[in-house]
Design a protein around this motif. Structure first.
Motif, PDB file in Angstrom:
ATOM      1  N   LEU A 263       0.823  -1.210   0.000  1.00 29.14           N
ATOM      2  CA  LEU A 263       0.000   0.000   0.000  1.00 29.14           C
ATOM      3  C   LEU A 263       0.858   1.261   0.000  1.00 29.14           C
ATOM      4  O   LEU A 263       0.476   2.276  -0.595  1.00 29.14           O
ATOM      5  N   LYS A 266       1.791   1.747  -3.576  1.00 28.27           N
ATOM      6  CA  LYS A 266       0.595   2.135  -4.332  1.00 28.27           C
ATOM      7  C   LYS A 266       0.234   3.597  -4.094  1.00 28.27           C
ATOM      8  O   LYS A 266      -0.178   4.306  -5.026  1.00 28.27           O
ATOM      9  N   LYS A 267       0.424   4.053  -2.859  1.00 32.60           N
ATOM     10  CA  LYS A 267       0.012   5.415  -2.507  1.00 32.60           C
ATOM     11  C   LYS A 267       1.185   6.403  -2.483  1.00 32.60           C
ATOM     12  O   LYS A 267       1.023   7.554  -2.060  1.00 32.60           O
ATOM     13  N   TRP A 278      -4.291   4.317   8.766  1.00 37.50           N
ATOM     14  CA  TRP A 278      -5.320   3.322   9.106  1.00 37.50           C
ATOM     15  C   TRP A 278      -6.029   3.701  10.404  1.00 37.50           C
ATOM     16  O   TRP A 278      -7.250   3.641  10.498  1.00 37.50           O
ATOM     17  N   MET A 311      -7.584   6.444   1.833  1.00 38.25           N
ATOM     18  CA  MET A 311      -7.741   4.997   2.036  1.00 38.25           C
ATOM     19  C   MET A 311      -9.190   4.580   1.823  1.00 38.25           C
ATOM     20  O   MET A 311     -10.114   5.182   2.363  1.00 38.25           O
ATOM     21  N   GLU A 315      -9.580  -1.224   1.576  1.00 39.95           N
ATOM     22  CA  GLU A 315      -8.183  -1.248   2.007  1.00 39.95           C
ATOM     23  C   GLU A 315      -8.095  -1.270   3.531  1.00 39.95           C
ATOM     24  O   GLU A 315      -7.265  -1.987   4.102  1.00 39.95           O
ATOM     25  N   TRP A 316      -8.941  -0.498   4.188  1.00 39.13           N
ATOM     26  CA  TRP A 316      -8.946  -0.448   5.655  1.00 39.13           C
ATOM     27  C   TRP A 316      -9.272  -1.824   6.222  1.00 39.13           C
ATOM     28  O   TRP A 316      -8.584  -2.331   7.110  1.00 39.13           O
ATOM     29  N   ARG A 318      -9.045  -4.686   4.665  1.00 36.46           N
ATOM     30  CA  ARG A 318      -8.020  -5.657   4.270  1.00 36.46           C
ATOM     31  C   ARG A 318      -6.850  -5.636   5.254  1.00 36.46           C
ATOM     32  O   ARG A 318      -6.330  -6.697   5.639  1.00 36.46           O
TER      33      ARG A 318
END
Length: 329
Positions: A263, A266-267, A278, A311, A315-316, A318
């Motif tokens: 992540l 990705k971000k 998160w 987010m 995603e959170w 996951r």
């Protein structure tokens, strides 16, 4: 209820609770009685500079951190930096005594204990006041009237501007609040992707697995309802998901570290920002406390709010499901 803030009101002197906090427990050298050195002051100054670069203005202390040396080296930094005190907010904690009267530790939230420890903290910090005084842990011998008397005196003297707690449940906060003339503005709890009892308790009500978690259900909800800012210590899971691979990592921890790294790429951010983002994604407005003394790691946290905003819900979830190592109920 006396001193109760309006529901949803911001927790710390009108500021949003959702911010990063720098935790100063790692400053000042060892936990022994050995004095701190100029190198420890330099280390503290570098950490403060990195925190300011990351947009952090709230610094978290406790009278016991490094046996008082964390506050002392921070006081030296303040003394060497004219104008810095006016740019930042300070909070410190009292209520734990270490190595006294033949005991490794005991709790003391008596009136005299609070007054003694706060005055000692102010001397070490080289400041006239703290923005927030936090009661460090619940004291079974606590008398709410004594706490109220001590806090009232400290506020009247201008030494404390607001009151918070740490490691307290909703009923414990309510008991205190009944006697206080000032609102409890913050509650600092261990909250992270690895220390998830605060989260698990919300979905494991009436579920057998809920017995595995001791977190008092309803505490987060109480804080949200009454405008009490939630501060999360241990927010980076002590490097569990962002450090070097460890031979003792579980399969779930290895998978979570890999997902955090995925992540982050990705971000276009850091693993630290993913972990903190998160936490900050949660609607309770959690303010993570960053405990590392390494300037590069402090600066790596700067993008957390942006990660939280971007987010996705998937995603959170996951991240949570991967960290727990099993599906949610």
């Amino acid at each position: 209820m006396s001193g109760q803030p309006a529901a949803g009101s911001p927790g710390l002197s009108g500021r949003s609770a959702q911010e990063l906090i720098y935790g100063c427990m790692g400053l000042g050298g060892s936990w022994s009685a050995e004095p701190y050195s100029s190198a420890h002051v330099d280390e503290a100054a570098a950490a403060v500079d990195a925190a300011l670069d990351a947009g952090i203005t709230l610094f978290d202390h406790a009278d016991i951190y490094r046996n008082g040396k964390a506050e002392a080296v921070f006081g030296e930094v303040l003394a060497q930096s004219p104008g810095l005190r006016e740019r930042i907010r300070l909070q410190t904690k009292c209520g734990i005594r270490l190595g006294e009267q033949g005991l490794d530790a005991f709790y003391d939230l008596s009136r005299d204990g609070i007054l003694e420890r706060v005055n000692a903290s102010l001397a070490r910090l080289k400041t006239d006041y703290v923005d927030v005084l936090m009661l460090h842990r619940p004291d079974p011998l606590l008398d709410p009237a004594e706490v109220a008397a001590a806090v009232g005196q400290l506020m009247a003297e201008g030494k404390v501007r607001a009151l918070g707690v740490s490691n307290m449940s909703a009923p414990q906060i309510e008991l205190l609040q009944d006697r206080l003339d000032t609102p409890v503005v913050a509650n600092q709890l261990e909250m992270s992707l690895s220390a998830r009892a605060w989260l698990e308790s919300t979905v494991l009500v009436n579920h057998a697995e809920g017995a595995d978690y001791s977190f008092p259900h309803g505490t987060v909800e109480h804080c949200v309802r009454h405008g009490i800012a939630l501060q999360a210590y241990g927010a980076l899971s002590r490097g569990l998901y962002t450090g070097a691979p460890s031979a003792t990592q579980s399969a779930a921890e290895e998978a979570t570290a890999a997902l955090v790294a995925e992540l982050a790429v990705k971000k276009d951010t850091t693993g630290e920002a993913v972990l903190l983002g998160w936490l900050m994604k949660h609607p309770a407005g959690i303010a993570p406390v960053i405990g590392t003394a390494k300037p590069e790691r402090i600066r790596a946290c700067a993008g957390a709010a942006g990660v939280a905003a971007a987010m996705t819900r998937a995603e959170w979830y996951r991240l949570w499901i991967t960290a727990r190592g099993s599906n949610i109920p």
